[in-house]
Design an enzyme around this catalytic site. Structure first.
Site, short mmCIF file in Angstrom:
data_model
loop_
_atom_site.label_atom_id
_atom_site.label_comp_id
_atom_site.label_asym_id
_atom_site.label_seq_id
_atom_site.Cartn_x
_atom_site.Cartn_y
_atom_site.Cartn_z
N TYR A 62 0.68 -1.17 0.07
CA TYR A 62 0.24 -0.04 -0.01
C TYR A 62 0.82 1.28 -0.08
O TYR A 62 1.62 1.43 0.71
CB TYR A 62 -1.09 -0.19 1.12
CG TYR A 62 -2.34 0.18 0.97
CD1 TYR A 62 -2.90 -1.22 0.50
CD2 TYR A 62 -3.42 0.98 0.78
CE1 TYR A 62 -3.98 -1.38 0.24
CE2 TYR A 62 -4.42 0.81 0.70
CZ TYR A 62 -4.97 -0.36 0.15
OH TYR A 62 -6.27 -0.36 -0.32
N LYS A 88 -2.75 -15.21 1.58
CA LYS A 88 -2.44 -15.76 0.31
C LYS A 88 -1.22 -16.29 0.24
O LYS A 88 -0.46 -16.14 -0.59
CB LYS A 88 -2.77 -14.69 -0.86
CG LYS A 88 -2.95 -15.38 -2.24
CD LYS A 88 -4.10 -16.19 -2.37
CE LYS A 88 -3.79 -17.00 -3.62
NZ LYS A 88 -4.80 -18.02 -3.73
N ASP A 146 -9.14 -15.89 -1.30
CA ASP A 146 -10.01 -16.26 -2.21
C ASP A 146 -11.17 -17.03 -1.55
O ASP A 146 -12.28 -16.85 -1.81
CB ASP A 146 -9.41 -16.96 -3.49
CG ASP A 146 -8.41 -17.87 -3.18
OD1 ASP A 146 -7.87 -18.04 -2.12
OD2 ASP A 146 -8.11 -18.87 -4.19
N ASP A 175 -8.61 -4.35 2.59
CA ASP A 175 -9.46 -3.49 2.04
C ASP A 175 -10.60 -4.17 1.33
O ASP A 175 -11.83 -3.83 1.32
CB ASP A 175 -8.28 -2.70 1.02
CG ASP A 175 -9.16 -1.73 0.08
OD1 ASP A 175 -9.94 -0.96 0.71
OD2 ASP A 175 -9.02 -1.47 -1.00
N ASP A 190 -14.89 -4.37 2.04
CA ASP A 190 -16.30 -3.91 1.22
C ASP A 190 -17.24 -5.12 1.15
O ASP A 190 -18.07 -4.98 0.98
CB ASP A 190 -15.47 -3.55 -0.19
CG ASP A 190 -15.17 -1.75 -0.20
OD1 ASP A 190 -14.84 -1.54 0.99
OD2 ASP A 190 -15.18 -1.37 -0.94
C1 IPM Z 1 -10.49 2.44 2.73
C2 IPM Z 1 -10.40 3.09 1.20
C3 IPM Z 1 -8.92 3.55 0.97
C4 IPM Z 1 -7.86 2.41 1.31
C5 IPM Z 1 -8.58 4.48 -0.11
C6 IPM Z 1 -9.38 5.64 -0.39
C7 IPM Z 1 -7.10 4.55 -0.34
O1 IPM Z 1 -10.82 2.22 0.17
O2 IPM Z 1 -10.22 3.05 3.72
O3 IPM Z 1 -10.93 1.35 2.64
O4 IPM Z 1 -7.61 1.52 0.42
O5 IPM Z 1 -7.57 2.10 2.31
MG MG Z 2 -11.49 0.43 0.72
#
Ligand code: IPM
Ligand code: MG
Length: 354
Positions: free
Chosen positions: A137, A188, A220, A244, A248
């Site tokens: 990152y 992974k 995965d 990350d 989501d």
């Molecule tokens: C998060 C976001 C950030 C990340 C982005 C905006 C850089 O997606 O906080 O999850 O990838 O950490």
């Molecule tokens: Mg994110």
């Protein structure tokens, strides 16, 4: 004795300022009911300000160490160069303040919110502990052969023993405090052999935490399990990049990004709390963004400040809001930002129980 805390508020871009304002009205309610105070300082940092020339440098991050917590809205603007304001502000805060834990609870507030068939609030209640300072990152890039078919870009992926151990230890400690006491490592290490360092940290620390059951799986497979059997998870510890992505996915199984809150934490030090959604420019200024993620960030912040009862009350008020239908949904437009926040604030004042 009642506490007093110094908070920095960075509304940021798009819907960020609206949802942080809404969330702060819930904080007001919590202060009144639980008898503590916050002194709030606003900072005008955003991707839009970046376009106008404002640069957030490490020297500007340093003084934030004197505060107790930071509430962040969202950073991102269509006119800003991709990744640059995020680099300065988001990674600047995470790395500058050494916020090595990115804590992301994945909690289903109401049965109706999940897109998964036949799942209830009992099935989805886990927490992602994402490492927040290492990995690939925000690393510098090396480029060779530019303009030729041989062009190549490379970037380092770094995991240190110290960085790995401290995040795995944090996750073990968290798992120990939860009823199920289960910790799953997500990596992974079959393809990225350097991630073996995570497997070895897990095995070493497992000896110190014999009361916590452990499991390890590839990212995965973990993604598949999260959809097919989310009840399998309690605490997940994972790397920056995978954290990350799976956070989501986790947000999606509980109804969308609108629900998610996260804490960028260094235990005992100033830490940053934010909703996980972005700036959503399309909905900015209309008063229709959901403040649920930002309110969840307030709950995490209160927990960090040691105001555990207030944190529980805010969380309980969110649950009650969904139960009673006063919070209508998580998508933008499912309700008015301030009406949702008012309903939650009222229930905090009136003492909803978790
Ligand atoms: C998060 C976001 C950030 C990340 C982005 C905006 C850089 O997606 O906080 O999850 O990838 O950490
Ligand atoms: Mg994110």
């Amino acid at each position: 004795m009642s506490g007093s805390y110094r908070i920095v508020v960075i509304g940021g871009d798009g819907i960020g300022p609206e949802v942080t304002d809404a969330a702060l009205s819930v904080l007001d309610a919590a202060e009144r009911r639980f008898d503590f105070r916050t002194e709030r300082t606003a900072l005008p940092w955003s991707a839009q300000a970046y376009v106008q020339g404002l640069r957030v440098t490490p020297e500007m991050i340093e003084p934030l160490r004197a505060y107790d917590a930071i509430l962040l809205g969202a950073i991102g603007h269509p006119d800003a160069p991709r990744g640059l304001p995020e680099h300065d502000i988001i990674f600047g805060l995470r790395r500058g303040l050494d916020l090595y834990v990115n804590l992301r609870p994945i909690v289903l507030y109401d049965d109706r919110l999940t897109p998964l068939r036949d799942r209830t609030t009992k099935d989805i209640d886990f927490i992602v502990v994402r490492e927040n300072t290492e990995d690939v990152y925000g690393r510098p890039i090396a480029r060779t052969g530019e303009g030729t078919p041989d062009e190549a870009v490379t970037s380092e992926m770094i995991f240190t023993r110290r960085g790995t151990e401290r995040i795995v230890r944090y996750a073990f400690e968290l798992a120990r405090r939860r009823p199920r006491r289960h910790l799953a490592l997500v990596d992974k290490s079959n393809a990225l052999r350097l991630q073996e360092i995570y497997r070895s940290a897990l095995a070493d620390l497992a000896r110190e935490f014999p009361d916590v059951e452990t499991d390890a799986m590839y990212v995965d497979a973990a993604s598949m399990w999260m959809v097919l059997h989310p009840e399998r998870f309690d605490v997940i510890v994972t790397t920056n990049l995978f954290g990350d992505i799976i956070s989501d996915l986790g947000a999606a199984v509980v109804g969308g990004l609108g629900s998610g809150a996260s804490g960028n934490i260094h235990p005992g030090k100033v830490s940053v709390f934010e909703p996980i959604h972005g700036s959503a420019p399309k909905y900015a200024g209309q008063g229709v963004a959901s403040p649920v993620g930002a309110i969840g960030a307030i709950a995490l912040m209160l927990e960090h400040l040691g105001e555990g009862a207030a944190a529980k009350a805010v969380d309980g008020a969110l649950r009650e809001g969904f139960r009673t239908g006063r919070i209508k949904g998580l998508d933008a437009g499912s309700g008015r930002t301030m009406e949702t926040a008012d309903a939650v604030a009222r229930s905090v004042r009136e003492g909803a129980v978790a």
